[in-house]
Write a protein that holds these residues in place. Structure first.
Motif, PDB file in Angstrom:
ATOM      1  N   SER A  26       0.826  -1.212   0.000  1.00  0.00           N
ATOM      2  CA  SER A  26       0.000   0.000   0.000  1.00  0.00           C
ATOM      3  C   SER A  26       0.855   1.256   0.000  1.00  0.00           C
ATOM      4  CB  SER A  26      -0.936  -0.007   1.213  1.00  0.00           C
ATOM      5  OG  SER A  26      -1.824  -1.110   1.170  1.00  0.00           O
ATOM      6  N   PHE A  27       1.951   1.237   0.761  1.00  0.00           N
ATOM      7  CA  PHE A  27       2.863   2.383   0.750  1.00  0.00           C
ATOM      8  C   PHE A  27       3.457   2.570  -0.640  1.00  0.00           C
ATOM      9  CE2 PHE A  27       2.746   2.680   5.348  1.00  0.00           C
ATOM     10  CZ  PHE A  27       3.025   4.017   5.570  1.00  0.00           C
ATOM     11  N   ALA A  28       3.884   1.482  -1.265  1.00  0.00           N
ATOM     12  CA  ALA A  28       4.483   1.590  -2.593  1.00  0.00           C
ATOM     13  C   ALA A  28       3.493   2.162  -3.598  1.00  0.00           C
ATOM     14  CB  ALA A  28       4.982   0.224  -3.045  1.00  0.00           C
ATOM     15  N   THR A  29       2.256   1.690  -3.557  1.00  0.00           N
ATOM     16  CA  THR A  29       1.249   2.158  -4.506  1.00  0.00           C
ATOM     17  C   THR A  29       0.938   3.637  -4.299  1.00  0.00           C
ATOM     18  OG1 THR A  29       0.225  -0.035  -4.641  1.00  0.00           O
ATOM     19  CG2 THR A  29      -1.132   1.845  -5.287  1.00  0.00           C
ATOM     20  N   THR A  30       0.681   4.031  -3.067  1.00  0.00           N
ATOM     21  CA  THR A  30       0.260   5.406  -2.789  1.00  0.00           C
ATOM     22  C   THR A  30       1.395   6.394  -3.005  1.00  0.00           C
ATOM     23  OG1 THR A  30      -1.274   4.507  -1.149  1.00  0.00           O
ATOM     24  CG2 THR A  30      -0.916   6.875  -1.112  1.00  0.00           C
ATOM     25  N   LEU A  31       2.630   5.966  -2.755  1.00  0.00           N
ATOM     26  CA  LEU A  31       3.783   6.846  -2.945  1.00  0.00           C
ATOM     27  C   LEU A  31       4.341   6.778  -4.364  1.00  0.00           C
ATOM     28  CD1 LEU A  31       5.682   6.249   0.416  1.00  0.00           C
ATOM     29  CD2 LEU A  31       4.301   8.227  -0.217  1.00  0.00           C
ATOM     30  N   LEU A  51       5.989   4.331  -5.883  1.00  0.00           N
ATOM     31  CA  LEU A  51       7.344   3.780  -5.879  1.00  0.00           C
ATOM     32  C   LEU A  51       7.370   2.418  -6.565  1.00  0.00           C
ATOM     33  CD1 LEU A  51       8.375   4.585  -2.191  1.00  0.00           C
ATOM     34  CD2 LEU A  51       8.775   5.965  -4.243  1.00  0.00           C
ATOM     35  N   ASP A  52       8.450   2.150  -7.282  1.00  0.00           N
ATOM     36  CA  ASP A  52       8.663   0.839  -7.880  1.00  0.00           C
ATOM     37  C   ASP A  52       8.805  -0.183  -6.759  1.00  0.00           C
ATOM     38  OD1 ASP A  52       9.181  -1.127  -9.767  1.00  0.00           O
ATOM     39  OD2 ASP A  52      11.335  -0.773  -9.707  1.00  0.00           O
ATOM     40  N   PHE A  53       8.012  -1.249  -6.817  1.00  0.00           N
ATOM     41  CA  PHE A  53       7.898  -2.196  -5.710  1.00  0.00           C
ATOM     42  C   PHE A  53       8.324  -3.583  -6.148  1.00  0.00           C
ATOM     43  CE2 PHE A  53       5.132  -5.286  -3.403  1.00  0.00           C
ATOM     44  CZ  PHE A  53       5.633  -5.089  -2.129  1.00  0.00           C
ATOM     45  N   LEU A  91      11.145   0.429  -3.338  1.00  0.00           N
ATOM     46  CA  LEU A  91      10.703  -0.165  -2.077  1.00  0.00           C
ATOM     47  C   LEU A  91      10.767  -1.677  -2.215  1.00  0.00           C
ATOM     48  CD1 LEU A  91       7.688   1.030   0.092  1.00  0.00           C
ATOM     49  CD2 LEU A  91       8.449  -1.336   0.045  1.00  0.00           C
ATOM     50  N   LEU A  92      11.595  -2.288  -1.391  1.00  0.00           N
ATOM     51  CA  LEU A  92      11.763  -3.739  -1.401  1.00  0.00           C
ATOM     52  C   LEU A  92      11.121  -4.334  -0.159  1.00  0.00           C
ATOM     53  CD1 LEU A  92      13.095  -6.340  -2.566  1.00  0.00           C
ATOM     54  CD2 LEU A  92      15.042  -5.842  -1.069  1.00  0.00           C
ATOM     55  N   LEU A  93      10.208  -5.284  -0.367  1.00  0.00           N
ATOM     56  CA  LEU A  93       9.629  -6.029   0.744  1.00  0.00           C
ATOM     57  C   LEU A  93      10.412  -7.316   0.921  1.00  0.00           C
ATOM     58  CD1 LEU A  93       7.529  -6.682   2.902  1.00  0.00           C
ATOM     59  CD2 LEU A  93       6.046  -7.590   1.085  1.00  0.00           C
ATOM     60  N   ALA A  94      11.156  -7.427   2.013  1.00  0.00           N
ATOM     61  CA  ALA A  94      11.907  -8.631   2.354  1.00  0.00           C
ATOM     62  C   ALA A  94      11.022  -9.459   3.285  1.00  0.00           C
ATOM     63  CB  ALA A  94      13.235  -8.280   3.017  1.00  0.00           C
ATOM     64  N   ASP A  95      10.208 -10.323   2.690  1.00  0.00           N
ATOM     65  CA  ASP A  95       9.181 -11.032   3.449  1.00  0.00           C
ATOM     66  C   ASP A  95       9.777 -12.223   4.188  1.00  0.00           C
ATOM     67  OD1 ASP A  95       6.617 -11.200   4.358  1.00  0.00           O
ATOM     68  OD2 ASP A  95       5.717 -11.776   2.451  1.00  0.00           O
ATOM     69  N   GLU A  96       9.525 -12.297   5.504  1.00  0.00           N
ATOM     70  CA  GLU A  96      10.050 -13.354   6.368  1.00  0.00           C
ATOM     71  C   GLU A  96      11.562 -13.457   6.226  1.00  0.00           C
ATOM     72  OE1 GLU A  96       6.804 -16.616   7.231  1.00  0.00           O
ATOM     73  OE2 GLU A  96       7.207 -16.550   5.081  1.00  0.00           O
TER      74      GLU A  96
END
Length: 342
Positions: free
Chosen positions: A76-81, A83-85, A123-128
């Motif tokens: 949600s942060f990536a979409t609203t800002l 940013l390439d996610f 924005l990189l999501l490093a999941d778990e």
């Protein structure tokens, strides 16, 4: 036409953004948080903290149980800002090259060609992140510290802005690899989301049924240039010497507390001050007040300290110790106070 009680939302754009004042950034940040709140229900405190990480130019560790919206928050942060996610699901067999990218042989050119990995994103999501071995965890270390990666002897810069939001399950230890202190110290703050209150959970379920879609569709209100402009405003925020001394006192107290074996590093003090400046801007101020530092001491410092081994079996957490320290260290008096809305 916008309502007189609602600040005008920022518009998505590329290139160089216009200069802002702290009040303008505060209004734009409020609009962004309202938009994200349409998807991430009932998590205002967590959203506020992640937004401070965006403003302060740091990385965020979201540590909580599964199913509480950690991935949704990052997306949600990536979409609203605007940013390439990218998202990486960390697993035991993940290799460092799966994060950073690798050079592969190109038959047509007869040369080795670098193929960038998912770390090349805003924005990189490093999941778990705690489910992958230390060697792969370390692949993120240079990226988080220097906003660059080195592969095959060549150093490549990452996009600007660059931010990591990492998630971890704090109670499931089987098949996990604890993050070393050196890497935990790279996270500017740690966020906990927690369960929704009954009323908020009911509202979330009703919203899901009413929209007839898995997730809310969010508008893009900003872009990378806007985030860079916001961070430039944070860098102009004033902080008095007595507040810097207060930040030093809080950090020093973690090194002297009898329940802690490792105190916060100087990087912790830098993170605390930068987050306090970001909090000031988010509230439309160009100066820091004591409450900024007090309110952020736990999320900025608790993940940087370690309990003494004999306390591991007791119901004591680093958050509890930091709250105790905040209550014990004297707060400086200042003539500046937060502006009261009219």
């Amino acid at each position: 036409m916008t309502s007189p009680t609602q600040p005008e939302a920022p518009t998505a754009q590329s290139g160089t953004a216009r200069p802002r004042t702290a009040q303008q950034v505060g209004d734009e940040v409020s609009a962004v948080l309202r938009e994200i709140g349409r998807a991430v229900v009932g998590k205002k405190d967590a959203l506020d903290l992640v937004m401070l990480g965006v403003l302060a130019g740091g990385h965020v560790l979201v540590e909580d149980l599964p199913g509480l919206g950690k991935t949704l928050l990052a997306r949600s942060f990536a979409t609203t800002l605007g940013l390439d996610f990218r998202r990486i699901q960390f697993t035991p067999d993940l290799l460092p090259s799966d994060v950073t990218g690798a050079s592969l042989y190109d038959r047509r050119s007869g040369e080795m060609v670098f193929h960038p990995g998912p770390v090349f994103a805003h924005l990189l999501l490093a999941d778990e992140v705690n489910r992958t071995p230390p060697k792969t965890q370390a692949a993120l270390l240079e990226a988080m510290a220097e906003s660059q990666v080195t592969v095959d002897g060549a150093t490549r810069p990452l996009p600007d802005p660059f931010m990591v939001i990492a998630t971890a399950n704090p109670v499931e230890y089987e098949g996990t690899y604890s993050l070393p202190e050196a890497q935990l110290d790279r996270f500017q703050l740690r966020v906990r989301m927690g369960y929704l209150a009954s009323g908020e959970e009911l509202a979330m379920l009703r919203a899901r049924v009413d929209r007839a879609a898995p997730e809310a569709v969010l508008d893009t209100l900003a872009g990378p240039a806007d985030v860079a402009a916001w961070r430039a405003v944070v860098e102009r925020v004033e902080i008095d010497d007595d507040l810097l001394e207060y930040a030093v006192a809080l950090v020093a107290a973690t090194r002297e507390h009898p329940q802690l074996s490792i105190g916060a590093s100087p990087r912790g003090g830098l993170a605390l001050v930068q987050l306090a400046r970001a909090r000031a801007v988010s509230e439309g101020r160009d100066y820091v007040i004591p409450e900024d530092l007090k309110g952020l001491a736990v999320p900025a410092l608790a993940h940087r300290v370690s309990l003494r081994p004999e306390l591991w079996v007791r119901e004591v957490s680093t958050d509890d110790v930091l709250r105790e320290i905040v209550g014990q260290v004297g707060t400086p008096s200042t003539r500046r106070t937060a502006a009261v809305p009219s």
